[in-house]
Scaffold this motif. Structure first.
Motif, PDB file in Angstrom:
ATOM      1  N   GLY A 189     -19.530  15.883  -3.675  1.00 19.75           N
ATOM      2  CA  GLY A 189     -20.408  16.014  -2.520  1.00 19.75           C
ATOM      3  C   GLY A 189     -21.309  14.807  -2.359  1.00 19.75           C
ATOM      4  N   ASP A 190     -21.870  14.309  -3.473  1.00 22.23           N
ATOM      5  CA  ASP A 190     -22.662  13.080  -3.413  1.00 22.23           C
ATOM      6  C   ASP A 190     -21.832  11.948  -2.830  1.00 22.23           C
ATOM      7  OD1 ASP A 190     -24.738  14.458  -4.718  1.00 22.23           O
ATOM      8  OD2 ASP A 190     -24.108  13.754  -6.701  1.00 22.23           O
ATOM      9  N   ALA A 191     -20.572  11.866  -3.263  1.00 20.28           N
ATOM     10  CA  ALA A 191     -19.694  10.795  -2.793  1.00 20.28           C
ATOM     11  C   ALA A 191     -19.454  10.891  -1.286  1.00 20.28           C
ATOM     12  CB  ALA A 191     -18.365  10.851  -3.548  1.00 20.28           C
ATOM     13  N   PHE A 192     -19.308  12.097  -0.745  1.00 19.86           N
ATOM     14  CA  PHE A 192     -19.105  12.241   0.696  1.00 19.86           C
ATOM     15  C   PHE A 192     -20.336  11.808   1.480  1.00 19.86           C
ATOM     16  CE2 PHE A 192     -15.718  15.406  -0.467  1.00 19.86           C
ATOM     17  CZ  PHE A 192     -14.670  14.705   0.113  1.00 19.86           C
ATOM     18  N   VAL A 193     -21.533  12.087   0.953  1.00 23.89           N
ATOM     19  CA  VAL A 193     -22.749  11.616   1.620  1.00 23.89           C
ATOM     20  C   VAL A 193     -22.767  10.094   1.646  1.00 23.89           C
ATOM     21  CG1 VAL A 193     -25.266  11.583   1.581  1.00 23.89           C
ATOM     22  CG2 VAL A 193     -24.042  13.690   1.001  1.00 23.89           C
ATOM     23  N   VAL A 194     -22.434   9.475   0.519  1.00 25.34           N
ATOM     24  CA  VAL A 194     -22.395   8.010   0.467  1.00 25.34           C
ATOM     25  C   VAL A 194     -21.383   7.476   1.475  1.00 25.34           C
ATOM     26  CG1 VAL A 194     -21.920   6.007  -0.996  1.00 25.34           C
ATOM     27  CG2 VAL A 194     -23.098   7.979  -1.956  1.00 25.34           C
ATOM     28  N   ALA A 195     -20.219   8.109   1.552  1.00 25.25           N
ATOM     29  CA  ALA A 195     -19.194   7.655   2.488  1.00 25.25           C
ATOM     30  C   ALA A 195     -19.712   7.683   3.925  1.00 25.25           C
ATOM     31  CB  ALA A 195     -17.950   8.533   2.356  1.00 25.25           C
ATOM     32  N   ARG A 196     -20.366   8.769   4.300  1.00 22.05           N
ATOM     33  CA  ARG A 196     -20.895   8.881   5.669  1.00 22.05           C
ATOM     34  C   ARG A 196     -21.936   7.807   5.958  1.00 22.05           C
ATOM     35  NH1 ARG A 196     -25.340  11.794   6.841  1.00 22.05           N
ATOM     36  NH2 ARG A 196     -25.073  13.155   5.010  1.00 22.05           N
ATOM     37  N   LEU A 197     -22.817   7.566   4.995  1.00 23.19           N
ATOM     38  CA  LEU A 197     -23.881   6.591   5.212  1.00 23.19           C
ATOM     39  C   LEU A 197     -23.356   5.163   5.219  1.00 23.19           C
ATOM     40  CD1 LEU A 197     -26.644   8.255   3.005  1.00 23.19           C
ATOM     41  CD2 LEU A 197     -26.461   8.278   5.505  1.00 23.19           C
ATOM     42  N   ILE A 208     -16.594   3.364  -5.835  1.00 22.24           N
ATOM     43  CA  ILE A 208     -17.664   4.311  -6.130  1.00 22.24           C
ATOM     44  C   ILE A 208     -17.045   5.549  -6.771  1.00 22.24           C
ATOM     45  CG2 ILE A 208     -19.475   5.774  -5.152  1.00 22.24           C
ATOM     46  CD1 ILE A 208     -19.862   3.657  -2.994  1.00 22.24           C
ATOM     47  N   ASP A 209     -17.478   5.809  -7.992  1.00 23.83           N
ATOM     48  CA  ASP A 209     -16.931   6.903  -8.793  1.00 23.83           C
ATOM     49  C   ASP A 209     -17.764   8.156  -8.585  1.00 23.83           C
ATOM     50  OD1 ASP A 209     -16.040   8.629 -10.814  1.00 23.83           O
ATOM     51  OD2 ASP A 209     -17.228   7.593 -12.353  1.00 23.83           O
ATOM     52  N   GLY A 210     -17.217   9.105  -7.821  1.00 25.03           N
ATOM     53  CA  GLY A 210     -17.826  10.411  -7.635  1.00 25.03           C
ATOM     54  C   GLY A 210     -16.871  11.507  -8.050  1.00 25.03           C
ATOM     55  N   LEU A 211     -16.086  11.225  -9.074  1.00 23.24           N
ATOM     56  CA  LEU A 211     -15.035  12.151  -9.480  1.00 23.24           C
ATOM     57  C   LEU A 211     -15.603  13.352 -10.231  1.00 23.24           C
ATOM     58  CD1 LEU A 211     -12.005  12.767  -9.652  1.00 23.24           C
ATOM     59  CD2 LEU A 211     -11.898  11.289 -11.679  1.00 23.24           C
ATOM     60  N   PHE A 212     -16.241  13.113 -11.374  1.00 23.13           N
ATOM     61  CA  PHE A 212     -16.843  14.199 -12.153  1.00 23.13           C
ATOM     62  C   PHE A 212     -18.254  13.791 -12.566  1.00 23.13           C
ATOM     63  CE2 PHE A 212     -12.264  14.823 -13.075  1.00 23.13           C
ATOM     64  CZ  PHE A 212     -12.129  16.111 -12.565  1.00 23.13           C
ATOM     65  N   GLY A 213     -19.147  14.777 -12.609  1.00 22.18           N
ATOM     66  CA  GLY A 213     -20.533  14.512 -12.944  1.00 22.18           C
ATOM     67  C   GLY A 213     -20.891  14.987 -14.337  1.00 22.18           C
ATOM     68  N   ILE A 214     -22.148  15.429 -14.490  1.00 20.32           N
ATOM     69  CA  ILE A 214     -22.666  15.751 -15.818  1.00 20.32           C
ATOM     70  C   ILE A 214     -22.181  17.100 -16.339  1.00 20.32           C
ATOM     71  CG2 ILE A 214     -24.704  14.334 -15.427  1.00 20.32           C
ATOM     72  CD1 ILE A 214     -26.301  16.914 -15.030  1.00 20.32           C
ATOM     73  N   GLY A 215     -21.521  17.875 -15.499  1.00 18.41           N
ATOM     74  CA  GLY A 215     -21.040  19.182 -15.952  1.00 18.41           C
ATOM     75  C   GLY A 215     -19.738  19.121 -16.722  1.00 18.41           C
ATOM     76  N   LEU A 216     -19.090  17.961 -16.759  1.00 14.44           N
ATOM     77  CA  LEU A 216     -17.795  17.846 -17.440  1.00 14.44           C
ATOM     78  C   LEU A 216     -17.971  17.955 -18.947  1.00 14.44           C
ATOM     79  CD1 LEU A 216     -14.734  17.201 -16.916  1.00 14.44           C
ATOM     80  CD2 LEU A 216     -15.311  14.822 -17.497  1.00 14.44           C
ATOM     81  N   THR A 217     -17.194  18.845 -19.571  1.00 17.77           N
ATOM     82  CA  THR A 217     -17.268  19.014 -21.026  1.00 17.77           C
ATOM     83  C   THR A 217     -15.895  18.995 -21.687  1.00 17.77           C
ATOM     84  OG1 THR A 217     -17.265  21.431 -20.777  1.00 17.77           O
ATOM     85  CG2 THR A 217     -19.420  20.329 -20.930  1.00 17.77           C
ATOM     86  N   ARG A 218     -14.831  18.973 -20.911  1.00 16.93           N
ATOM     87  CA  ARG A 218     -13.497  18.976 -21.507  1.00 16.93           C
ATOM     88  C   ARG A 218     -12.812  17.625 -21.248  1.00 16.93           C
ATOM     89  NH1 ARG A 218     -13.225  21.652 -16.675  1.00 16.93           N
ATOM     90  NH2 ARG A 218     -11.582  21.003 -15.228  1.00 16.93           N
ATOM     91  N   PRO A 219     -11.878  17.235 -22.115  1.00 14.96           N
ATOM     92  CA  PRO A 219     -11.216  15.942 -21.959  1.00 14.96           C
ATOM     93  C   PRO A 219     -10.405  15.858 -20.670  1.00 14.96           C
ATOM     94  CG  PRO A 219     -10.905  16.788 -24.170  1.00 14.96           C
ATOM     95  CD  PRO A 219     -11.508  17.900 -23.375  1.00 14.96           C
TER      96      PRO A 219
END
Length: 527
Positions: free
Chosen positions: A69-77, A131-142
């Motif tokens: 979602g952050d990445a989509f905001v950046v894309a629009r702006l 711009i890397d907006g793939l996974f954020g701080i919630g990722l815990t698995r490889p």
């Protein structure tokens, strides 16, 4: 020698629970946090694009969660600013969380489109910025399969790579790479720093880190969630940076005792002793197990039989080159059972691991005579009866566990050294470089630290200052062209002395330090 780039003021490092708490309280914020994050990231992206060929478009990777979602905001702006990006969306719009779905829909309504991962450019020079907006701080698995492949392809691009909040594939709590992780040139951390950005693999994957608090400064300052820490900076020990009074003598600055230097390892104790002199210890006594008459390079050191040191010193550092002989164990036992402030390093730590009752006795000493332990990961693993991989898997948890176990102040050395106090407070030091990964570097740190304790510094401030100064001295060496490759421990000593004096002068000039008696202010007591 020029000073290294000044360190920023101490910054908060928030744990996941604190971040979730802040985000929950801000769910009705106007503008929403996701919009603020996108605004901050787009501004940084535009600065990075300013130096790139205008014919090349930015590439944005949007993932299936709020980071997407952050990445989509950046894309629009960026589109509004005249830099329409190519957007790769790895997910399904109808499965996005609420705010992220809204950001996706606004991107589409603005005329944007999304592509799947198969449309990723194959030319490594085809993008102005990724711009890397793939996974954020919630990722815990490889990351595996298609996601791992996508990250490897991102890393192959020959352009700046901006990670939103954290590089995808990096564990925000520990700094572990979860299979594979984006190697960003820039990372914009939202709200506050996360531990994983600063320790273990984090510094090798984050590039230049900046923080945007999303206009939540007061919320962050008021955050009191357990488990939150701070970066180390001079402000944390500024009260102890004071000029010396003219009316003083060597007895004003304490008597340091250092026990170690067994056969074949005399250099470790000598390095510690030389560092203690350079950092201002009034008298420095070396109790060498390998008996030497004098240190010809540093004749100011007073070499004594080890058993004599107990009656001469105000504080003790034991461990540099100590060995694990019966004599070494007897000296360590006497030190642990004594009443002097105590620093344990190297073989003193290994002996404690082999004789756990010594740790029990350390823990029961109370706080009248503070204890500091300075392990590297292998020593910490022995003390906690585990393996190095387990220590490195969660360095922060390991440092905190060892602080509780020993009732001591701890620095777990390594990339992003972690300082943990027995009352639960913790810090990460961001100064330093790979040049410190050399023989004797830890011995120099021990000498620096015990010298500050001898001069009346509270143990917590002394530990923060010594670790920070040690790292800054290494950075000054590299800035002068000496390292990091081939940097030797002895090179750190004169630079540490120079930096400490400059810090004292700077503190006095801005009114932070005062010329007082031996005892320093105690804002960070070991409780």
């Amino acid at each position: 020698m020029p000073l290294p780039k000044p360190q920023a003021m101490s910054q908060p490092i928030l744990c996941a629970a604190a971040l979730r708490d802040i985000e929950q309280r801000q769910r009705q914020a106007d503008p929403p946090l996701m919009e603020r994050a996108g605004q901050a990231a787009s501004q940084l992206a535009l600065r990075l694009l300013a130096d790139r060929p205008r014919l090349l478009a930015p590439l944005i990777i949007a993932g299936p969660g709020n980071n997407g979602g952050d990445a989509f905001v950046v894309a629009r702006l960026l589109r509004q600013a005249g830099f329409p990006p190519r957007v790769i969306f790895v997910g399904h719009a109808d499965q996005l969380p609420g705010d992220a779905r809204k950001a996706h829909d606004q991107w589409i309504a603005a005329g944007g489109t999304t592509l799947d991962a198969d449309a990723l450019p194959t030319d490594e020079a085809a993008c102005a910025l990724v711009i890397d907006g793939l996974f954020g701080i919630g990722l815990t698995r490889p990351l595996t399969d298609a996601h791992a492949t996508l990250v490897r392809r991102i890393n192959a691009f020959d352009c700046p790579i901006l990670a939103l909040d954290i590089p995808s594939g990096l564990d925000a709590a520990t700094g572990r790479v979860l299979g594979v992780a984006v190697r960003a040139t820039h990372t914009l951390s939202f709200i506050a720093l996360k531990p994983g950005l600063l320790t273990l693999d984090g510094p090798d994957h984050c590039g230049e880190i900046s923080v945007h608090d999303l206009e939540l400064g007061s919320e962050i300052a008021a955050c009191a969630a357990p488990g939150c820490g701070r970066t180390v900076s001079r402000e944390l020990f500024a009260g102890a940076l004071r000029p010396r009074p003219r009316n003083s003598h060597k007895g004003s600055y304490g008597s340091v005792g250092i026990l170690g230097g067994a056969a074949g390892m005399a250099g470790a104790a000598l390095l510690a002793g030389r560092a203690a002199l350079a950092l201002g210890g009034g008298r420095v006594y070396l109790g060498m197990l390998e008996r030497l008459a004098v240190d010809p390079q540093q004749p100011e050191l007073m070499l004594r039989a080890p058993e004599e040191i107990f009656g001469l010193a105000d504080c003790l550092a034991i461990g540099p080159g100590l060995g694990q002989s019966a004599e070494a164990l007897a000296l360590l036992t006497r030190a642990v059972d004594g009443k002097l402030p105590l620093l344990l390093d190297a073989d003193a730590l290994n002996l404690c691991a082999a004789h756990p009752d010594l740790l029990d006795r350390l823990a029961s000493r109370g706080h009248a005579a503070p204890v500091v332990l300075t392990p590297h990961p292998a020593e910490a693993a022995r003390l906690l009866q585990t393996d190095i991989a387990s220590i490195q898997a969660d360095r922060l948890a390991a440092a905190q566990a060892l602080a509780r176990r020993s009732n001591a102040a701890i620095v777990l050395k390594g990339c992003g050294s972690i300082i943990a106090l027995p009352d639960g407070r913790w810090y990460i030091n961001t100064a330093g470089n790979p040049g410190l990964a050399s023989a004797g570097s830890g011995d120099v740190l021990s000498g620096m630290l015990i010298a500050l304790i001898a001069q009346g510094w509270p143990a917590a401030e002394a530990l923060l200052a010594a670790v920070h100064l040690h790292g800054n001295a290494a950075d000054a060496c590299v800035a002068a062209g000496s390292g990091p490759i081939g940097l030797t421990a002895s090179e750190l000593i004169p630079l540490s002395r120079s930096l400490l004096n400059r810090w004292v002068i700077a503190a006095a000039e801005i009114g932070m330090g005062t010329a007082t008696s031996k005892a320093a202010p105690r804002p960070l007591p070991i409780r």
